[in-house]
Design a protein around this motif. Sequence first.
Motif, PDB file in Angstrom:
ATOM      1  N   VAL A  54       0.818  -1.208   0.000  1.00 43.10           N
ATOM      2  CA  VAL A  54       0.000   0.000   0.000  1.00 43.10           C
ATOM      3  C   VAL A  54       0.852   1.258   0.000  1.00 43.10           C
ATOM      4  O   VAL A  54       0.554   2.233  -0.713  1.00 43.10           O
ATOM      5  CB  VAL A  54      -0.961  -0.024   1.210  1.00 43.10           C
ATOM      6  N   ARG A  55       1.924   1.260   0.747  1.00 42.40           N
ATOM      7  CA  ARG A  55       2.726   2.469   0.906  1.00 42.40           C
ATOM      8  C   ARG A  55       3.875   2.569  -0.086  1.00 42.40           C
ATOM      9  O   ARG A  55       4.630   3.541  -0.051  1.00 42.40           O
ATOM     10  CB  ARG A  55       3.261   2.527   2.333  1.00 42.40           C
ATOM     11  N   ASN A  56       4.003   1.563  -0.969  1.00 47.93           N
ATOM     12  CA  ASN A  56       5.078   1.621  -1.964  1.00 47.93           C
ATOM     13  C   ASN A  56       4.646   2.522  -3.117  1.00 47.93           C
ATOM     14  O   ASN A  56       3.691   2.223  -3.836  1.00 47.93           O
ATOM     15  CB  ASN A  56       5.384   0.205  -2.475  1.00 47.93           C
ATOM     16  N   GLN A  57       5.356   3.608  -3.313  1.00 43.46           N
ATOM     17  CA  GLN A  57       4.993   4.571  -4.351  1.00 43.46           C
ATOM     18  C   GLN A  57       5.232   4.036  -5.756  1.00 43.46           C
ATOM     19  O   GLN A  57       4.675   4.572  -6.723  1.00 43.46           O
ATOM     20  CB  GLN A  57       5.789   5.865  -4.146  1.00 43.46           C
ATOM     21  N   ALA A  58       6.022   2.963  -5.884  1.00 49.69           N
ATOM     22  CA  ALA A  58       6.324   2.442  -7.212  1.00 49.69           C
ATOM     23  C   ALA A  58       5.107   1.796  -7.864  1.00 49.69           C
ATOM     24  O   ALA A  58       5.055   1.681  -9.096  1.00 49.69           O
ATOM     25  CB  ALA A  58       7.465   1.421  -7.138  1.00 49.69           C
ATOM     26  N   GLN A  88       2.165   3.086  -7.904  1.00 55.19           N
ATOM     27  CA  GLN A  88       1.408   4.190  -8.518  1.00 55.19           C
ATOM     28  C   GLN A  88      -0.100   3.861  -8.558  1.00 55.19           C
ATOM     29  O   GLN A  88      -0.702   3.688  -9.621  1.00 55.19           O
ATOM     30  CB  GLN A  88       1.923   4.485  -9.932  1.00 55.19           C
ATOM     31  N   TRP A  89      -0.685   3.775  -7.390  1.00 53.27           N
ATOM     32  CA  TRP A  89      -2.080   3.373  -7.300  1.00 53.27           C
ATOM     33  C   TRP A  89      -3.021   4.367  -7.969  1.00 53.27           C
ATOM     34  O   TRP A  89      -4.123   3.991  -8.393  1.00 53.27           O
ATOM     35  CB  TRP A  89      -2.456   3.180  -5.828  1.00 53.27           C
ATOM     36  N   ASP A  90      -2.614   5.624  -8.069  1.00 53.41           N
ATOM     37  CA  ASP A  90      -3.460   6.574  -8.794  1.00 53.41           C
ATOM     38  C   ASP A  90      -3.535   6.241 -10.284  1.00 53.41           C
ATOM     39  O   ASP A  90      -4.600   6.357 -10.914  1.00 53.41           O
ATOM     40  CB  ASP A  90      -2.939   7.997  -8.586  1.00 53.41           C
ATOM     41  N   VAL A  91      -2.424   5.767 -10.846  1.00 58.11           N
ATOM     42  CA  VAL A  91      -2.420   5.346 -12.246  1.00 58.11           C
ATOM     43  C   VAL A  91      -3.250   4.078 -12.420  1.00 58.11           C
ATOM     44  O   VAL A  91      -3.979   3.917 -13.411  1.00 58.11           O
ATOM     45  CB  VAL A  91      -0.972   5.134 -12.736  1.00 58.11           C
ATOM     46  N   VAL A  92      -3.160   3.175 -11.450  1.00 58.83           N
ATOM     47  CA  VAL A  92      -3.965   1.945 -11.495  1.00 58.83           C
ATOM     48  C   VAL A  92      -5.455   2.280 -11.521  1.00 58.83           C
ATOM     49  O   VAL A  92      -6.231   1.730 -12.311  1.00 58.83           O
ATOM     50  CB  VAL A  92      -3.627   1.044 -10.295  1.00 58.83           C
ATOM     51  N   GLY A  93      -5.872   3.193 -10.649  1.00 61.82           N
ATOM     52  CA  GLY A  93      -7.277   3.576 -10.624  1.00 61.82           C
ATOM     53  C   GLY A  93      -7.716   4.289 -11.890  1.00 61.82           C
ATOM     54  O   GLY A  93      -8.879   4.153 -12.322  1.00 61.82           O
ATOM     55  N   ARG A  94      -6.810   5.017 -12.532  1.00 60.93           N
ATOM     56  CA  ARG A  94      -7.179   5.750 -13.738  1.00 60.93           C
ATOM     57  C   ARG A  94      -7.361   4.823 -14.934  1.00 60.93           C
ATOM     58  O   ARG A  94      -8.240   5.057 -15.780  1.00 60.93           O
ATOM     59  CB  ARG A  94      -6.097   6.799 -14.041  1.00 60.93           C
ATOM     60  N   TYR A  95      -6.566   3.757 -15.021  1.00 60.89           N
ATOM     61  CA  TYR A  95      -6.645   2.853 -16.159  1.00 60.89           C
ATOM     62  C   TYR A  95      -7.492   1.603 -15.887  1.00 60.89           C
ATOM     63  O   TYR A  95      -7.669   0.792 -16.797  1.00 60.89           O
ATOM     64  CB  TYR A  95      -5.241   2.392 -16.572  1.00 60.89           C
ATOM     65  N   VAL A 134       4.896   0.482 -16.620  1.00 56.19           N
ATOM     66  CA  VAL A 134       4.775  -0.972 -16.693  1.00 56.19           C
ATOM     67  C   VAL A 134       4.113  -1.534 -15.439  1.00 56.19           C
ATOM     68  O   VAL A 134       3.139  -2.296 -15.511  1.00 56.19           O
ATOM     69  CB  VAL A 134       6.159  -1.617 -16.922  1.00 56.19           C
ATOM     70  N   ILE A 135       4.630  -1.165 -14.265  1.00 51.07           N
ATOM     71  CA  ILE A 135       4.151  -1.772 -13.017  1.00 51.07           C
ATOM     72  C   ILE A 135       2.677  -1.467 -12.758  1.00 51.07           C
ATOM     73  O   ILE A 135       1.892  -2.396 -12.495  1.00 51.07           O
ATOM     74  CB  ILE A 135       5.022  -1.306 -11.834  1.00 51.07           C
TER      75      ILE A 135
END
Length: 333
Positions: A54-58, A60-67, A261-262
Motif C-alpha cells: 500500500v505504501r510503496n509509491q512504485a 502508482q495506485w493513482d495510475v492503477v485507478g485511472r486505467y 509498466v508496473i
Amino acid sequence: MAASPDVIPVASVPRPRTPAPDAEPKLVPRRHLGRLAAAAAALLVLGMVVNSVVRNQAFQWDVVGRYFTTTAVLDGLLLTLWLTALTMALGFVLGTLLAVMRLSANPVLRTLSWGYVWIFRSTPILVQLLFWFNIGALYPTLGFGIPFGPEFVSFRTVNLLGATATAVIGLTLHEAAYAAEVVRGGILSVDGGQVEAAQALGLSRTRVLRRIVVPQAMRSIVPTAGNMLIGTLKGTSIVSVLAVQDLLYSVQLVYNRTYQVIPLLMVATLWYVAITSVLGIGQFYVERHYARGATRDLPPTPLQRLRGQAAAVRARLRTATAADAEVRLDGDR
C-alpha cells in the motif's frame, strides 16, 4: 455481656456456596499457546506485506485507478472472458467424446483417444499455438477426399486462420486432452454395481449414462473442472504472443506507449484476481449442489458461516455478562 474483641460473630463469616445438585460443571477450554503465537506471527507478516504494497509509491495506485476501467482494458477483459468460455465449452464437448472413446470396448477408438491425449498433454501450449499460427507453412493446401486418391475439395491455407481463430483452436485442442481425463476419472469413480443394477432393470445405456452415471460423476468432475476453468482464464494470457488483444495484450499496448509498466500490470492482476474470485465462489455453490445425497450435512455457505460465527460471539457475550452479574451478586451478599 460484652463480646470479646477476638470473637467474630457467626453471621459475619462468609459461607462457601454449595453448588446445586443439578448444576452442570463449568468447562474451561484448553489454551493453545502455540496456535496463538503462530496466528500472531502470520498476522504480523501479513500486515508487513500489506503495508509494503500500500505504501510503496512504485505501484502508482493513482495510475492503477485511472486505467482500471478504461475502454481498452475492458475490451481486452471481455475478449478474455469470451475466449475462456468458448474454449472450455468446446474443450469439454470434445473431451467428453474422447473419454467415451477411451472407455469404449473398441480397441481402435481407445488407441486413438489415448494417442490424442498423449500428444496434446506432452506438447507445450505455446508450441501448439505457434504451430497452428504457421499451419500455412506446413500445409500450403488442404483437401478432403479419398486417402491416396482424388480430392473432392481443396483450398489454400495461407491467411486462412487469423490470430483469434488460431487461439480458439489451439486452446480448445489443448483443453480437450485434459478434459478427457477429467471426465474419464469422474465416470470411473461411479460404483460399477449401480450400472449393473440399472442395466438389470432394463434401462438403456444412454439412460444409465444420463440419469445414473453423470450425476454421480459430477461430484468428482466439478472440482477439477473448476480448477481447469480458472487455469484456462489465466492461460489465455499466452495468446498475447499472437497479438490477440486480450486483457494482458491490451495492457501491454498501453504501457508500451506510457512506459508505466508496473501500474498497468497491476491493473491486469487485479482483474484476474477479481474474476477468479467470482469463479471460485461459483465453483463452491456448484460443488454444494452436486454434494446433495452424498453427505447428510451440506457444507455451510459463507453467509451461513458468518451467521454461525456471529451467533457464537453473541452466546459468549451472554455467558460473560451472566458470569459478571453472578460475581456482583455474590459480592453484594
